[in-house]
Scaffold this motif. Structure first.
Motif, short mmCIF file in Angstrom:
data_model
loop_
_atom_site.label_atom_id
_atom_site.label_comp_id
_atom_site.label_asym_id
_atom_site.label_seq_id
_atom_site.Cartn_x
_atom_site.Cartn_y
_atom_site.Cartn_z
N TYR A 48 5.81 72.48 43.96
CA TYR A 48 5.69 71.65 45.16
C TYR A 48 4.36 71.99 45.84
CZ TYR A 48 10.52 71.10 43.93
OH TYR A 48 11.66 70.83 43.22
N THR A 59 14.63 76.61 53.96
CA THR A 59 15.49 75.43 54.05
C THR A 59 14.66 74.19 53.72
OG1 THR A 59 16.94 74.12 55.48
CG2 THR A 59 15.07 75.17 56.53
N VAL A 60 15.27 73.24 53.06
CA VAL A 60 14.61 71.99 52.70
C VAL A 60 15.05 70.93 53.69
CG1 VAL A 60 14.20 70.29 50.90
CG2 VAL A 60 14.66 72.67 50.27
N GLN A 61 14.10 70.32 54.37
CA GLN A 61 14.42 69.27 55.34
C GLN A 61 13.93 67.93 54.80
OE1 GLN A 61 16.36 69.81 57.67
NE2 GLN A 61 16.10 71.87 58.48
N ALA A 103 16.69 77.18 49.60
CA ALA A 103 15.77 77.40 48.50
C ALA A 103 15.21 78.82 48.57
CB ALA A 103 14.64 76.38 48.52
N ILE A 135 13.58 67.36 45.63
CA ILE A 135 12.57 67.43 46.69
C ILE A 135 11.43 66.50 46.33
CG2 ILE A 135 10.97 68.93 47.95
CD1 ILE A 135 12.75 71.30 47.22
N ASP A 150 9.21 65.55 52.22
CA ASP A 150 10.16 66.59 52.58
C ASP A 150 9.40 67.80 53.11
OD1 ASP A 150 12.21 64.98 51.78
OD2 ASP A 150 12.48 65.93 49.83
N LEU A 193 9.51 72.17 53.50
CA LEU A 193 10.07 73.50 53.31
C LEU A 193 9.77 74.31 54.56
CD1 LEU A 193 8.89 74.06 49.62
CD2 LEU A 193 11.19 73.51 50.39
#
Length: 443
Positions: A269, A285-287, A293, A324, A328, A330
């Motif tokens: 990413y 956290t993935v938003q 993660a 992802i 998005d 992180l």
């Protein structure tokens, strides 16, 4: 009043962050306040102009000076239309250095119709020089002082964008015979206005950009001025590297895969760290999905890193296989951004077409773009009085607090907390022109 810039103003505060040797600043003010001439003078007197540039300026057909005097404003007025009209239209960036510091200058337009260009230049600035032309300020016999609207507008924008240092440069002092009383009255009026705005770190300085007084060399025309020259002041301003202690924010720009001819399933990413720092093994956290993660590896062109900090562009590899994509984010688990479907923001309207509350616009927030609608203009700001009133629409250069709804939730912070994740732009869906710049507020 000439002690507004005192020694205590120039003392650098104790700060755990590392000071940055580069200062980004802009010049702002009304039309013909001398912004381009001031930058030309700074470069000329600090030996930042090459001989061929001097020769080109001396032969310029649009020079606006008498005799053999060099028109220093031509150094930043690079467009032919700017030279013909004698005005600055677009933002011009110039780089120069002194033995003590490196500088990037943005010369911004003074015309009201080009306020959007000023906002662009101000968005990355550490300091702003607000030029005030003594010949244009109305000084009443009753002691009143009327500052120009553009002076107030640019000061307001500087406050909204949280530019750290504000320098009030009272220019063209030669036109009033370097009269200290005139200078003191103008500075007092500006300080009153700045207090209304909430500006704090303000430095006032008298000068003449055309004559070169108090720009790089103090001269003997203003013995009453005990403060530093402009270049000394710029060299003394404390600017710090971006803080690594902020919560980690990493908007995903691109998902990188292997070329298809290898057995391993490489998935990285890519993006720029907008705040904080990250290390191998960190839990993120993935938003907006809320998935957890773990950082497996941090890659740059030169190889693998143990950790990376704000400002670095990296590729993050995760332990987990997650869905992802671009847009998005992180982020830190402990201090995660807020997911917003509705938001409040200060909006600078940059389009000649008025805001239409019935229309949808694209909102561009970090790397995410989604549909948005301005549902309400809560309060329109009066630049001159700083009063706020209800409004139904926004016109070019209006500044207002508005409410918006977005089609897909965005992971955001308040602009005060994290600039990169607290800022956004609105884009016209039909013309694809940027129509507004916004700062998210949580208050």
């Amino acid at each position: 009043m000439n002690d507004v810039v005192s020694e205590k103003n120039l003392v650098k505060p104790q700060h755990p962050q590392q000071e940055r040797g580069l200062l980004r600043f802009i010049t702002a003010g009304s039309v013909d306040d001398g912004k381009s001439t001031l930058i030309g003078r700074l470069l000329f007197d600090s030996k930042g102009i090459f001989a061929d540039q001097l020769d080109a300026m001396s032969r310029a057909k649009h020079k606006r000076t008498v005799g053999d005097t060099i028109d220093l404003s031509l150094l930043t007025d690079g467009l032919e239309a700017e030279r013909e009209q004698g005005i600055t239209i677009d933002v011009a960036y110039r780089y120069f250095a002194t033995p003590k510091r490196k500088f990037i200058i943005a010369d911004t337009p003074g015309h009201e119709q080009y306020t959007r260009n000023m906002v662009t230049g101000a968005s990355t600035a550490d300091a702003v020089i607000i030029l005030v032309d003594v010949s244009k300020v109305k000084l009443g016999d009753d002691g009143s002082v009327e500052l120009l609207t553009q002076t107030k507008r640019h000061s307001t924008i500087a406050h909204l964008l949280q530019i750290e240092h504000v320098i009030v440069a009272v220019n063209k002092m030669d036109l009033v015979n370097y009269d200290q009383t005139v200078y003191d009255r103008i500075v007092a009026a500006y300080m009153d206005f700045a207090k209304q705005l909430g500006l704090r770190d303000i430095h006032a300085i008298p000068l003449s950009a055309l004559a070169g007084d108090n720009v790089v060399v103090a001269g003997d025309k203003m013995p009453w001025n005990k403060g530093p020259t402009l270049i000394t002041l710029l060299e003394s301003l404390s600017v710090y590297d971006e803080c690594h202690d902020e919560p980690f924010r990493f908007p995903v720009q691109l998902v990188a895969r292997h070329n298809g001819h290898e057995a391993n399933d490489f998935r990285g990413y890519m993006g720029r760290i907008e705040a904080g720092k990250v290390s191998k093994g960190d839990k993120l956290t993935v938003q907006p999905s809320g998935q957890s993660a773990t950082v497996k590896e941090i890659l740059v062109l030169e190889g693998s890193l143990e950790s990376a900090v704000v400002g670095q562009s990296v590729t993050l590899l995760l332990e987990e296989h997650l869905d992802i994509s671009r847009g998005d984010m992180l982020a830190s688990v402990e201090r995660a951004p807020t997911l917003l479907k509705t938001l409040s923001a200060d909006l600078c309207w940059l389009s000649e077409d008025a805001l239409d509350l019935r229309r949808k616009y694209w909102i561009k927030h970090t790397t995410k773009q989604t549909s948005a609608r301005v549902t309400k203009v809560d309060t329109l700001l009066d630049i001159n009085t700083q009063d706020r009133r209800p409004a139904d629409t926004l016109k070019l250069n209006d500044i207002a607090r508005v409410s918006l709804t977005v089609q897909q939730p965005i992971a955001a912070d308040s602009y005060e907390a994290v600039r990169a994740t607290g800022a956004f732009i609105l884009i016209d869906e039909v013309t694809h022109q940027t129509v507004a710049a916004g700062m998210i507020r949580f208050d």
